[in-house]
Design a protein around this motif. Structure first.
Motif, mmCIF file in Angstrom:
data_model
loop_
_atom_site.group_PDB
_atom_site.id
_atom_site.type_symbol
_atom_site.label_atom_id
_atom_site.label_comp_id
_atom_site.label_asym_id
_atom_site.label_seq_id
_atom_site.Cartn_x
_atom_site.Cartn_y
_atom_site.Cartn_z
ATOM 1 N N SER A 96 -3.937 30.804 127.286
ATOM 2 C CA SER A 96 -3.606 29.534 127.946
ATOM 3 C C SER A 96 -4.522 29.217 129.112
ATOM 4 O O SER A 96 -4.360 28.180 129.753
ATOM 5 C CB SER A 96 -2.151 29.568 128.432
ATOM 6 N N TYR A 97 -5.523 30.100 129.385
ATOM 7 C CA TYR A 97 -6.374 29.845 130.552
ATOM 8 C C TYR A 97 -7.774 30.454 130.456
ATOM 9 O O TYR A 97 -8.676 30.074 131.199
ATOM 10 C CB TYR A 97 -5.705 30.377 131.822
ATOM 11 N N LYS A 102 -9.962 23.480 132.128
ATOM 12 C CA LYS A 102 -9.078 22.322 132.010
ATOM 13 C C LYS A 102 -7.765 22.705 131.338
ATOM 14 O O LYS A 102 -6.692 22.255 131.743
ATOM 15 C CB LYS A 102 -9.774 21.204 131.221
ATOM 16 N N GLU A 103 -7.866 23.543 130.308
ATOM 17 C CA GLU A 103 -6.648 24.024 129.649
ATOM 18 C C GLU A 103 -5.839 24.895 130.594
ATOM 19 O O GLU A 103 -4.603 24.853 130.606
ATOM 20 C CB GLU A 103 -6.998 24.806 128.384
ATOM 21 N N ARG A 106 -3.917 22.616 132.803
ATOM 22 C CA ARG A 106 -2.797 22.006 132.069
ATOM 23 C C ARG A 106 -1.657 23.002 131.891
ATOM 24 O O ARG A 106 -0.480 22.652 132.043
ATOM 25 C CB ARG A 106 -3.279 21.500 130.704
ATOM 26 N N SER A 107 -1.997 24.232 131.587
ATOM 27 C CA SER A 107 -0.975 25.261 131.391
ATOM 28 C C SER A 107 -0.205 25.527 132.681
ATOM 29 O O SER A 107 1.031 25.620 132.685
ATOM 30 C CB SER A 107 -1.623 26.563 130.915
ATOM 31 N N ILE A 109 0.133 23.517 135.265
ATOM 32 C CA ILE A 109 0.935 22.336 135.609
ATOM 33 C C ILE A 109 2.221 22.315 134.792
ATOM 34 O O ILE A 109 3.304 22.016 135.319
ATOM 35 C CB ILE A 109 0.117 21.046 135.399
ATOM 36 N N ARG A 110 2.118 22.626 133.508
ATOM 37 C CA ARG A 110 3.325 22.649 132.673
ATOM 38 C C ARG A 110 4.339 23.653 133.202
ATOM 39 O O ARG A 110 5.546 23.371 133.256
ATOM 40 C CB ARG A 110 2.971 22.982 131.219
ATOM 41 N N SER A 131 -11.315 28.729 136.267
ATOM 42 C CA SER A 131 -9.912 28.395 135.986
ATOM 43 C C SER A 131 -9.072 28.507 137.255
ATOM 44 O O SER A 131 -8.235 27.643 137.554
ATOM 45 C CB SER A 131 -9.361 29.320 134.904
#
Length: 272
Positions: A96-97, A102-103, A106-107, A109-110, A131
């Protein structure tokens, strides 16, 4: 002359930094559900880690790799509903990182939006600095993790102690200093020599929390199910068992089964 230790009504990332500055050790345990989190929080533990160790402890996987971001959010949201005092740190799961900053953002933040957790933790140093920078720039607190990094188990091929050789020890210290410079509020060191861990802790102003890293660091973390003796087959040197719930729970279940089969349960006082 001894210094009075401050009691924190609510533990924050700043609280942990202050605790290190005041020479106050930090206690950290895992939790993956509401009931366990409520007990851990009520006992006065400073930090709850919603670890990707849920993959092992809760789901029975051999490694931490299979657990998903959605599953981590589920566990974290359950924990957050059970706490009043603890700082809640949530692991970013494998995949997830690592490859895309950018991913990674996003991870993170979720996790913050959907679980209500207070911070995230991720494994690695220089390799994932972009990251970490993106996540920190978004205002999300980050706890680092160096030494044995279970998400990289297939790279290392073993869960043995890390950084015993000088080259790897030097890199670990460099990575630790980098994580502090980037803005991480704390660091976990897993299964590294005690002397190295103490050196890292003394080199950083942020707290260093150890697991299998000796007593010269600023705090300790264990998997709750391990220290309670529920996972009785897991016996690393660093683990101190504070209970033997495997035996007591097995006995309780056996007694319940026997009482049901004999007709002893429920008795006259246990029915309406």
């Amino acid at each position: 002359m001894s210094v009075a230790k401050k009691e924190y009504k609510r533990v924050t990332t700043k609280s942990l930094v202050d605790m290190k500055a005041n020479g106050q050790k930090i206690s950290m345990l895992t939790a993956y559900d509401y009931t366990m989190a409520k007990i851990v929080d009520g006992a006065g533990i400073d930090v709850i880690l919603v670890g990707d160790s849920a993959s092992n402890v809760m789901a029975g996987h051999e490694t931490t790799l299979p657990i998903t971001l959605d599953q981590m959010i589920y566990h974290a949201s359950s924990v957050v509903r059970g706490i009043e005092r603890c700082l809640v740190v949530v692991d970013l799961p494998f995949g997830s990182y690592q490859s895309d900053p950018k991913e990674a953002l996003r991870s993170a933040i979720r996790i913050m939006k959907e679980s209500g957790g207070h911070s995230i933790k991720l494994e690695g140093g220089k390799e994932i600095k972009e990251s970490i920078k993106r996540i920190l720039n978004a205002g999300i607190p980050v706890m680092g993790h160096l030494g044995l990094t279970p998400q990289s188990i297939y790279k290392f091929g073993t869960y043995t102690v890390r950084a015993k050789e000088e080259e790897e020890a030097d890199k670990l210290l460099e990575d630790a200093l980098l994580l502090e410079r980037l803005g991480c509020f704390a660091l976990v060191l897993e299964k590294v020599p005690a002397a190295l861990a103490e050196k890292v802790a003394k080199s950083l102003s942020i707290p260093v929390i150890g697991i299998g890293a000796g007593g010269g660091v600023d705090g300790q973390v264990l998997v709750t199910h391990d220290m309670l003796g529920m996972t009785h087959e897991f016996n690393p040197r660093f683990l101190r068992r504070y209970n033997d719930l495997y035996t007591s729970m097995t006995t309780a279940f056996e007694n319940y089964s026997a009482d049901v089969k004999s007709g002893d349960f429920p008795n006259a006082e246990e029915q309406y």
